[in-house]
Write a protein that holds these residues in place. Structure first.
Motif, short mmCIF file in Angstrom:
data_model
loop_
_atom_site.label_atom_id
_atom_site.label_comp_id
_atom_site.label_asym_id
_atom_site.label_seq_id
_atom_site.Cartn_x
_atom_site.Cartn_y
_atom_site.Cartn_z
N THR A 185 0.61 -1.34 0.09
CA THR A 185 0.24 0.18 0.33
C THR A 185 0.87 1.37 0.26
N ILE A 186 -0.31 2.53 -0.90
CA ILE A 186 1.71 3.35 -0.91
C ILE A 186 -0.10 4.72 -0.29
N ASN A 187 0.71 4.96 0.77
CA ASN A 187 0.09 5.97 1.17
C ASN A 187 0.76 7.37 0.89
N VAL A 188 0.20 8.48 0.26
CA VAL A 188 0.37 9.44 -0.09
C VAL A 188 0.34 11.24 0.19
N LYS A 189 0.73 11.47 1.00
CA LYS A 189 0.58 13.17 1.33
C LYS A 189 0.72 13.82 0.70
N GLY A 190 -0.27 14.87 0.59
CA GLY A 190 -0.27 16.17 -0.21
C GLY A 190 -0.61 17.35 0.02
N ARG A 191 -1.33 18.63 0.22
CA ARG A 191 -1.18 19.83 0.17
C ARG A 191 -2.21 20.33 -0.25
N ALA A 192 -3.41 20.45 0.42
CA ALA A 192 -4.98 21.03 -0.22
C ALA A 192 -5.28 22.33 -0.80
N ALA A 193 -5.71 22.23 -2.03
CA ALA A 193 -5.10 23.58 -2.21
C ALA A 193 -6.83 24.04 -3.43
N HIS A 194 -7.30 25.72 -3.54
CA HIS A 194 -8.22 25.70 -4.49
C HIS A 194 -7.62 25.59 -5.87
N SER A 195 -8.06 24.58 -6.81
CA SER A 195 -7.63 24.40 -8.21
C SER A 195 -7.86 25.64 -9.14
N GLY A 196 -9.58 26.57 -8.18
CA GLY A 196 -9.28 27.24 -9.75
C GLY A 196 -8.55 28.77 -8.97
N ILE A 197 -8.66 29.01 -7.35
CA ILE A 197 -8.55 30.01 -7.56
C ILE A 197 -6.81 30.38 -6.88
N GLU A 198 -6.12 29.18 -5.97
CA GLU A 198 -4.60 29.13 -5.36
C GLU A 198 -3.88 28.38 -5.63
N PRO A 199 -4.31 27.60 -6.90
CA PRO A 199 -3.89 26.07 -6.94
C PRO A 199 -1.92 26.02 -7.18
N GLU A 200 -1.40 26.94 -7.12
CA GLU A 200 0.35 27.16 -6.98
C GLU A 200 0.24 26.40 -5.10
N LYS A 201 0.13 26.78 -4.74
CA LYS A 201 0.05 26.45 -3.26
C LYS A 201 -0.60 25.10 -2.73
N GLY A 202 -1.66 24.33 -3.60
CA GLY A 202 -1.49 23.32 -3.70
C GLY A 202 0.07 21.79 -3.99
N ARG A 203 0.17 20.81 -3.38
CA ARG A 203 0.78 19.68 -3.47
C ARG A 203 -0.04 18.53 -4.45
N SER A 204 -0.11 18.54 -4.91
CA SER A 204 -1.01 16.72 -5.20
C SER A 204 -0.49 15.21 -4.98
N ALA A 205 -0.91 15.18 -4.40
CA ALA A 205 -0.94 13.94 -4.16
C ALA A 205 -1.55 12.28 -5.36
N ILE A 206 -2.51 13.00 -5.63
CA ILE A 206 -3.50 12.23 -7.10
C ILE A 206 -2.00 11.83 -7.93
N GLU A 207 -1.10 13.29 -8.24
CA GLU A 207 -0.01 13.52 -9.20
C GLU A 207 1.26 12.45 -8.71
N GLU A 208 1.56 12.64 -7.47
CA GLU A 208 2.29 12.17 -7.34
C GLU A 208 2.19 10.66 -7.05
N LEU A 209 1.11 10.12 -6.80
CA LEU A 209 0.29 8.41 -6.87
C LEU A 209 0.96 8.11 -8.35
N ALA A 210 0.42 9.24 -9.08
CA ALA A 210 0.00 8.49 -10.66
C ALA A 210 2.21 8.25 -11.21
N TYR A 211 3.16 8.90 -11.50
CA TYR A 211 4.51 9.50 -11.18
C TYR A 211 4.71 7.76 -10.79
N LYS A 212 4.48 7.42 -9.44
CA LYS A 212 4.48 6.05 -9.33
C LYS A 212 4.44 5.19 -9.74
N ILE A 213 2.70 4.75 -10.45
CA ILE A 213 2.18 3.77 -11.01
C ILE A 213 3.01 4.27 -12.18
N VAL A 214 3.20 4.53 -13.11
CA VAL A 214 4.00 4.64 -13.95
C VAL A 214 5.50 3.25 -13.57
#
Length: 375
Positions: A185-214
């Motif tokens: 099991t791979i548990n990834v922690k990111g940082r939430a942010a509003h994707s329309g207002i301030e996406p640059e402040k977020g860190r996407s756990a889903i994106e990180e997991l996608a890299y790991k899946i590949v």
């Protein structure tokens, strides 16, 4: 053989009784009820039954005849099924022509009855081979044998042969090799942010997991029997939120023991660093079933069984499979192991699971005569 053919209806009645009890791995009461029925049957034959108590899961049973001394054959059969509570009442045991249906009918309640009646037949024939057998009925095979693995490995010590009672394949083949299995099991922690207002402040756990899946899927080496599959993912809070968390569940299959350490190291290496800055990864899991290898001692045991089958007019073939079973534990302990010694059936873990009724007595006789021969 008359000691089986004359008892087919009696055997089917017991199978019906067992099938109509819900005994999913987490249903302790049902598993223990199946175990209690079989315990009483063995005790009627003069066997001693040790109950290995479990607090949450079903109890395991260790069975030896009261006159047994240092048995060299280990038989393993599991009491649990994969089905939830209520399944037995929704679709109870039924017979249509030469086929019996019901939850767990082939995986593996028919096998439980086959083992019992093989012992009964040996006793009726006054053949002391039943004294050369130790039987383990475990309660948690369908969830990876977490509480019974140590017991099976312990009972493998000093044994020459292990007969594992998973059902024969649809074509009647026995199983002489199985791939090993691991779960991570791979548990990834990111940082939430509003994707329309301030996406640059977020860190996407889903994106990180996608890299790991590949990267994990790049570890596949099907030619050498290694497969890595991220088969289930979870993550995110909402469509307009940079995901703060994600989880990936990984299934690993291997074909030899030396591949276990290698693939474990590679998975750890993939998950040791992040591709998305600001995310964190936690990896858990391990190889929980070693492979069952078709080595020389297993080939010799298979040849004996095939000779017994030939004398019965039965052609016995063998195959390898990617699925796991308790055969992996006995094989890894260095015991000659053959799996798939139960009756023939198909569609296990489904609502059309079936037993081919004519094979019930045939495979019980094959089991009994194999015990005679290797004793």
């Amino acid at each position: 053989m008359e000691c089986f053919t004359n008892k087919q209806e009696e055997m089917l009645e017991l199978i019906e009784q067992l099938v109509n009890i819900d005994s999913g791995s987490y249903l302790k009461e049902g598993v223990d009820k199946v175990g209690a029925i079989l315990k009483a049957k063995y005790e009627e034959l003069g066997f001693h039954v040790e109950v290995v108590e479990q607090e949450e899961l079903g109890n395991h049973l260790v069975i030896n005849h009261k006159d047994a001394f240092d048995p060299k054959i280990l038989i393993v059969a599991h009491l649990d099924t994969v089905f939830p509570e209520g399944t037995a009442s929704e679709r109870p045991y039924t017979v249509e022509g030469d086929f019996a249906y019901g939850p767990g009918v082939i995986d593996m309640k028919a096998s439980q009855v086959s083992v019992l009646y093989a012992m009964k037949a040996l006793i009726e024939l006054n053949d002391d081979a039943y004294k050369n057998v130790e039987i383990v009925l475990n309660s948690d095979e369908e969830i990876g044998s977490p509480t019974s693995r140590i017991l099976i490995e312990e009972k493998s010590i000093g044994k020459k042969y292990a007969l594992i009672m998973e059902p024969a394949r649809k074509d009647g083949s026995l199983v002489s090799a199985r791939r090993g299995k691991g779960s991570y099991t791979i548990n990834v922690k990111g940082r939430a942010a509003h994707s329309g207002i301030e996406p640059e402040k977020g860190r996407s756990a889903i994106e990180e997991l996608a890299y790991k899946i590949v990267k994990l899927h790049e570890l596949n080496d099907h030619a050498n029997g290694i497969s890595v599959n991220v088969g289930l993912i979870e993550g995110g809070d909402s469509i307009n939120t940079v995901s703060p968390s994600a989880v990936g569940h990984v299934d690993v299959r291997i074909s030899s023991l030396d591949q276990a350490e290698e693939i474990e190291h590679k998975i750890q290496e993939v998950c040791s660093t992040t591709d998305v800055y600001g995310t964190e990864i936690e990896l858990s899991g391990y190889i929980d079933r070693p492979p069952m290898v078709k080595n020389e001692q297993t080939k010799e045991l298979l040849y004996v069984i095939q000779q017994v089958g030939h004398e019965m007019g039965l052609e016995v073939t063998d195959t390898k499979t990617g699925g796991g079973s308790d055969a992996s534990f006995t094989s890894a302990q260095g015991v000659a192991t053959i799996d798939g010694l139960g009756p023939v059936g198909g569609n296990p873990h489904s609502d059309r699971e079936y037993l081919e009724i004519p094979t019930l007595t045939e495979r019980s006789e094959l089991l009994m005569k194999t015990i005679q021969r290797i004793s």
